[in-house]
Design a protein around this motif. Sequence first.
Motif, mmCIF file in Angstrom:
data_model
loop_
_atom_site.group_PDB
_atom_site.id
_atom_site.type_symbol
_atom_site.label_atom_id
_atom_site.label_comp_id
_atom_site.label_asym_id
_atom_site.label_seq_id
_atom_site.Cartn_x
_atom_site.Cartn_y
_atom_site.Cartn_z
ATOM 1 N N ILE A 128 142.600 -11.212 74.214
ATOM 2 C CA ILE A 128 141.625 -11.963 74.047
ATOM 3 C C ILE A 128 142.035 -13.367 74.108
ATOM 4 N N ASP A 129 143.062 -13.831 73.651
ATOM 5 C CA ASP A 129 143.514 -15.042 73.800
ATOM 6 C C ASP A 129 143.880 -15.492 75.096
ATOM 7 N N MET A 130 143.958 -14.791 75.994
ATOM 8 C CA MET A 130 144.137 -15.091 77.549
ATOM 9 C C MET A 130 142.963 -15.357 78.312
ATOM 10 N N ILE A 131 141.692 -15.167 77.766
ATOM 11 C CA ILE A 131 140.577 -15.633 78.226
ATOM 12 C C ILE A 131 140.370 -16.540 78.966
ATOM 13 N N PRO A 132 139.754 -16.786 80.087
ATOM 14 C CA PRO A 132 139.636 -18.014 81.091
ATOM 15 C C PRO A 132 138.599 -18.699 80.361
ATOM 16 N N ARG A 133 138.922 -19.673 79.369
ATOM 17 C CA ARG A 133 137.985 -20.282 78.552
ATOM 18 C C ARG A 133 136.864 -21.245 79.296
ATOM 19 N N THR A 134 137.056 -21.581 80.233
ATOM 20 C CA THR A 134 136.091 -22.449 80.998
ATOM 21 C C THR A 134 135.035 -21.640 81.762
ATOM 22 N N SER A 173 139.930 -7.551 90.057
ATOM 23 C CA SER A 173 139.428 -8.620 90.827
ATOM 24 C C SER A 173 138.246 -9.425 90.129
ATOM 25 N N ASP A 174 137.809 -8.967 89.082
ATOM 26 C CA ASP A 174 137.087 -9.875 88.222
ATOM 27 C C ASP A 174 137.930 -11.115 87.413
ATOM 28 N N GLU A 175 137.545 -12.401 87.936
ATOM 29 C CA GLU A 175 138.500 -13.468 87.235
ATOM 30 C C GLU A 175 138.606 -13.074 85.557
ATOM 31 N N LEU A 176 137.633 -12.897 85.140
ATOM 32 C CA LEU A 176 137.449 -12.803 83.435
ATOM 33 C C LEU A 176 138.387 -11.728 82.998
ATOM 34 N N GLN A 177 138.458 -10.713 83.863
ATOM 35 C CA GLN A 177 139.245 -9.285 83.513
ATOM 36 C C GLN A 177 140.528 -9.473 83.867
#
Length: 400
Positions: A115-121, A351-355
């Motif tokens: 969860i710490d790798m989440i694209p925060r923006t 293919s989903d950026e968040l995943q």
Amino acid sequence: MKVSVVKETAPGERRVALVPEAVVKLRAAGLDVLVESGAGEGAWLTDDAYAEAGASIVSRADALAADAVLMVSRPDARTVAALRPGQALIGLLSPLTDPDLVRSLADAGVVAVSIDMIPRTLPRAQPMDALSSQANIAGYKAALVGAAEFGRFFPLLITAAGTARPAKVLVLGVGVAGLQAIGTARRLGAIVSAYDVRPETRTEAESVGATFIELSTVGPAAGEGGYARALTDDERLAQQQELTGHIARHDVIITTAQVPGRRPPLLVTEDALKAMTAGSVIVDMGASTLGGNVTGSVPGQTIVTEHGVTIIGASGLPSSMSPAASAMYARNVSALLMYLIKDGELALDLSDELQAGVVITSGGAVVHPALRPSQPSPREQPLRDQQSPETEPDEGAVRE
Ligand code: NAD
């Protein structure tokens, strides 16, 4: 689908991945929630509270057999050994600092979600941003810890026994934690200054009541994704030298500076420590085994220099507020879990950026681009290859 919460095993970790309120929501979404007996103890949450919320209280072995296992900190080797292929593990896994853990999770065939790798923006990632929720807590607590250790008042006090001038607090690093530290120190009545290498932090710091310090020798150093870039050696030395004068004029320093994929930058040098007044206090939120923002800081320890400066190696601040930290983390991890589930099952779509940002291992392989051995980057350099922080204070290290 069965989702479980296990008791944390990291030393000193008091947080728990789900709180009862989150259990209610996951149950309402059709999930079975298993909670290892005693998992909430560190956050003052009883098995009964979880049972009332609809969870089944189970043994560790049963919890580790669920379809998705939720944690806060990294799992230990025994926990990883108990996992089976296809199972999901979600937590703050800090994969950039622990390539061996990443490899072991891949070998176990686990779908590891960090969860710490989440694209925060990404706007849709906001409710899942556990780094921010925990940094907010850490920044708040850092100001309190500094105030508690400081032998004088934070606010201006006018009493019959005399007037106490307000403390001068300097916050180095104005990210999420730094902003919260500024706001908290201000609410306690201190006069607060702040410094960061990213230019946009000036207005952010000023908006919460700090005076921004601009260095004449170091230019802007914004990096990718809203983070700072690592400074060059020349910039680093210039920064350290110019900061020394500012540091010496303050009573309490709170350091929060981080650069993703790097050892925390050294901001308070030996010279700066010597220039400070006896009785001054430094709270180093960057303290790590590799060294922090302050020369000589030790994570989890408070030391007093021969010149009378107290340095608090403030690691683990969110855990020291485990009920609040767990409640926020539970919301973050529940939101991420629900995002990963479709029709009651884990539905991976890289293919989903968040995943793609959070899934680090799947199908027996390391799938995250920043962690794949074929694409070396400073982020994936193993800790054991790092140099001593004393000799190379800002080079090539990985953030913890
Ligand atoms: P961080 O923990 O990575 O770093 C803390 C601060 O240290 C940063 O402000 C950084 O600029 C600063 N720093 C690094 N090297 C320094 C040096 N040598 N000297 C002085 N300061 C130094 O930061 P963070 O709190 O995780 O936030 C990083 C960024 O992410 C910010 O821009 C924040 O606004 C952004 N963010 C965005 C969102 C969003 O878009 N919703 C959410 C969370 C965070």
